[in-house]
Write an enzyme that holds these catalytic residues in place. Structure first.
Site, mmCIF file in Angstrom:
data_model
loop_
_atom_site.group_PDB
_atom_site.id
_atom_site.type_symbol
_atom_site.label_atom_id
_atom_site.label_comp_id
_atom_site.label_asym_id
_atom_site.label_seq_id
_atom_site.Cartn_x
_atom_site.Cartn_y
_atom_site.Cartn_z
ATOM 1 C CB CYS A 13 18.102 31.939 19.509
ATOM 2 S SG CYS A 13 17.771 30.342 18.759
ATOM 3 C CG HIS B 163 18.681 28.258 23.244
ATOM 4 N ND1 HIS B 163 17.554 27.476 23.332
ATOM 5 C CD2 HIS B 163 18.744 28.683 21.948
ATOM 6 C CE1 HIS B 163 16.958 27.432 22.144
ATOM 7 N NE2 HIS B 163 17.660 28.169 21.295
HETATM 8 N N1 LIG Z 1 11.930 30.088 18.105
HETATM 9 C C1 LIG Z 1 13.091 30.724 18.312
HETATM 10 O O1 LIG Z 1 13.657 30.724 19.418
HETATM 11 C C2 LIG Z 1 13.750 31.459 17.201
HETATM 12 C C3 LIG Z 1 14.848 32.235 17.488
HETATM 13 C C4 LIG Z 1 15.470 32.953 16.473
HETATM 14 C C5 LIG Z 1 14.961 32.868 15.198
HETATM 15 N N2 LIG Z 1 13.869 32.097 14.927
HETATM 16 C C6 LIG Z 1 13.370 32.059 13.547
HETATM 17 O O2 LIG Z 1 12.122 32.765 13.487
HETATM 18 C C7 LIG Z 1 11.273 32.161 12.506
HETATM 19 C C8 LIG Z 1 9.939 31.772 13.135
HETATM 20 O O3 LIG Z 1 10.171 30.870 14.178
HETATM 21 P P1 LIG Z 1 9.033 30.478 15.237
HETATM 22 O O4 LIG Z 1 9.745 29.663 16.239
HETATM 23 O O5 LIG Z 1 8.268 31.659 15.689
HETATM 24 O O6 LIG Z 1 8.067 29.544 14.314
HETATM 25 P P2 LIG Z 1 6.526 29.190 14.507
HETATM 26 O O7 LIG Z 1 6.121 29.213 15.936
HETATM 27 O O8 LIG Z 1 6.335 27.933 13.734
HETATM 28 O O9 LIG Z 1 5.742 30.402 13.764
HETATM 29 C C9 LIG Z 1 5.777 30.568 12.358
HETATM 30 C C10 LIG Z 1 4.968 31.798 11.962
HETATM 31 O O10 LIG Z 1 5.086 31.990 10.552
HETATM 32 C C11 LIG Z 1 3.783 32.065 9.978
HETATM 33 N N3 LIG Z 1 3.780 31.559 8.612
HETATM 34 C C12 LIG Z 1 4.012 30.300 8.200
HETATM 35 N N4 LIG Z 1 3.890 30.225 6.853
HETATM 36 C C13 LIG Z 1 3.575 31.472 6.417
HETATM 37 C C14 LIG Z 1 3.319 32.031 5.145
HETATM 38 N N5 LIG Z 1 3.368 31.321 4.033
HETATM 39 N N6 LIG Z 1 3.019 33.355 5.083
HETATM 40 C C15 LIG Z 1 2.960 34.116 6.201
HETATM 41 N N7 LIG Z 1 3.204 33.631 7.433
HETATM 42 C C16 LIG Z 1 3.506 32.313 7.546
HETATM 43 C C17 LIG Z 1 2.921 31.234 10.897
HETATM 44 O O11 LIG Z 1 1.551 31.559 10.696
HETATM 45 P P3 LIG Z 1 0.370 30.494 11.032
HETATM 46 O O12 LIG Z 1 0.144 30.570 12.520
HETATM 47 O O13 LIG Z 1 -0.777 31.034 10.251
HETATM 48 O O14 LIG Z 1 0.844 29.144 10.571
HETATM 49 C C18 LIG Z 1 3.465 31.684 12.252
HETATM 50 O O15 LIG Z 1 2.937 32.946 12.566
HETATM 51 C C19 LIG Z 1 12.078 30.999 11.920
HETATM 52 O O16 LIG Z 1 12.733 31.443 10.759
HETATM 53 C C20 LIG Z 1 13.068 30.684 13.001
HETATM 54 O O17 LIG Z 1 14.229 30.076 12.505
HETATM 55 C C21 LIG Z 1 13.243 31.392 15.889
#
Ligand SMILES: NC(=O)c1ccc[n+]([C@@H]2O[C@H](COP(=O)([O-])OP(=O)(O)OC[C@H]3O[C@@H](n4cnc5c(N)ncnc54)[C@H](OP(=O)(O)O)[C@@H]3O)[C@@H](O)[C@H]2O)c1
Length: 342
Positions: free
Chosen positions: A126, A241
């Protein structure tokens, strides 16, 4: 078109679904996936209700596209499986970004990189995304010698649990009750500033986030030896950010010319009348797809350096919006695998 959204209950995944709805994404069927814990959970999608599934060999068959945001280990294991089953994966985790056969794509910056995809396309980090949207027009116009960037990153960049950690700590401080132990961050984040985003790996004195910013910027811009230094800092902001970016250009570029250049650049909005209090803030950027740029000014210590203040919504352009834009490009350019095979 059948589309899987993997990580659909998370911070990025739920934003992906929101952006797909807003943009009327042309999917005949959308299947949300999350962990076993969330299987069966119902998600509102306009006039449809989607039912969350768990990942297994049967459930991942028959998709044209899979938008992933479930963390690196899920992407490592399941992105190739979706690709083997015929889908093109757009992955938000960092796992595939630096692989040579995986294009790292920002829709406004290097869409042509999609042509070479082998089934997996990576969405940049991001902080990198928003900086590069503003850097690309400058690179193309006058060349860039060196970049020094310092970030002020919001907690939603770490995911849903971090948002809750900030809220719980802030409530405890304001109510003068005992502070819950930090669980997501190494220190209290409420009313604090932490000069560590992600981890210090193998004794490195740059964090993994800082290394990503430097390496991904070079890969997306296609300049292998670009001089860039990053310092990434976590601040107690929910969404958006902010970045202080110092750019040394090859040819002259005045602040006025830079303002004009960026005003015409796709995905950028210049907000720059500082004397009237008009400059981008994280709250202004939250909910917007454009990257906001302001405080464009000459660096008084160097006649080829400019300072910029660059702000973006980390969940939207920093993740979900770009993933959906890339998905749209794949479909419009017939780069889906079914279309290729046909
Ligand atoms: N947040 C940002 O600004 C941002 C920006 C760019 C990239 N990212 C990347 O995007 C990814 C997700 O980030 P996030 O911020 O959205 O995280 P998050 O809010 O913690 O969400 C994680 C998601 O993954 C699911 N999950 C976890 N373990 C799993 C499994 N074993 N099988 C299938 N689904 C699973 C979770 O499901 P449950 O609800 O069932 O636990 C939830 O839907 C990360 O790799 C992060 O680095 C994030």
């Amino acid at each position: 078109m059948r589309v899987a959204v993997v990580g659909a209950t998370g911070a990025v995944g739920s934003t992906i679904l929101g952006v797909m709805r807003e943009r009327d994404f042309p999917a005949a069927e959308i299947v949300p996936f999350a962990s076993e814990r969330s299987a069966g959970r119902r998600i509102d999608y306009g006039d449809r209700e989607l039912i969350t599934e768990a990942l297994n060999h049967e459930s991942i068959q028959g998709f044209d596209m899979a938008l992933f945001s479930a963390g690196g280990s899920v992407s490592e294991e399941w992105a190739p499986r979706f690709a083997d089953a015929g889908a093109v994966v757009v992955d938000n985790s960092s796992f595939w970004r630096m692989h040579d056969d995986v294009p790292l794509v920002i829709a406004e910056v290097n869409p042509e990189a999609l042509d070479a995809h082998q089934g997996i396309v990576a969405n940049p980090n991001c902080s990198t995304m928003q900086a590069v949207v503003a850097l690309k027009p400058i690179l193309d116009s006058v060349g860039i010698e060196r970049i020094v960037v310092s970030t002020y990153q919001s907690v939603s960049g770490t995911g849903q649990r971090a948002v809750e950690e900030l809220r719980d700590q802030a409530m405890a401080v304001l109510n003068a009750t005992e502070l819950p132990q930090p669980a997501v961050y190494p220190h209290q984040i409420a009313f604090n500033v932490i000069p560590q985003v992600e981890s210090f790996k193998d004794g490195d004195d740059y964090t993994t986030e800082e290394r990503k910013m430097m390496a991904e910027t070079r890969k997306i811009l296609g300049v292998k030896d670009l001089a860039i230094s990053a310092t990434c800092v976590r601040v107690p902001v929910y969404t958006g950010h902010s970045e202080s970016v110092n750019i040394q250009t090859r040819k002259d570029l005045s602040p006025e010319e830079c303002r004009e250049l960026l005003a015409g650049a796709p995905g950028v909005r210049v907000v720059d009348q500082p004397a009237d209090g008009l400059y981008p803030t994280a709250i202004d950027a939250a909910g917007q797809d454009d990257v906001l740029v302001g405080r464009i000014r000459r660096d008084p210590s160097h006649d080829k350096c400019l300072n910029l203040w660059v702000v973006g919504d980390n969940l939207r352009k920093g993740a979900a919006t770009n993933a959906v834009q890339v998905a749209e490009l794949l479909s419009e350019r017939s780069l889906l695998r079914g279309a290729r095979a046909a």
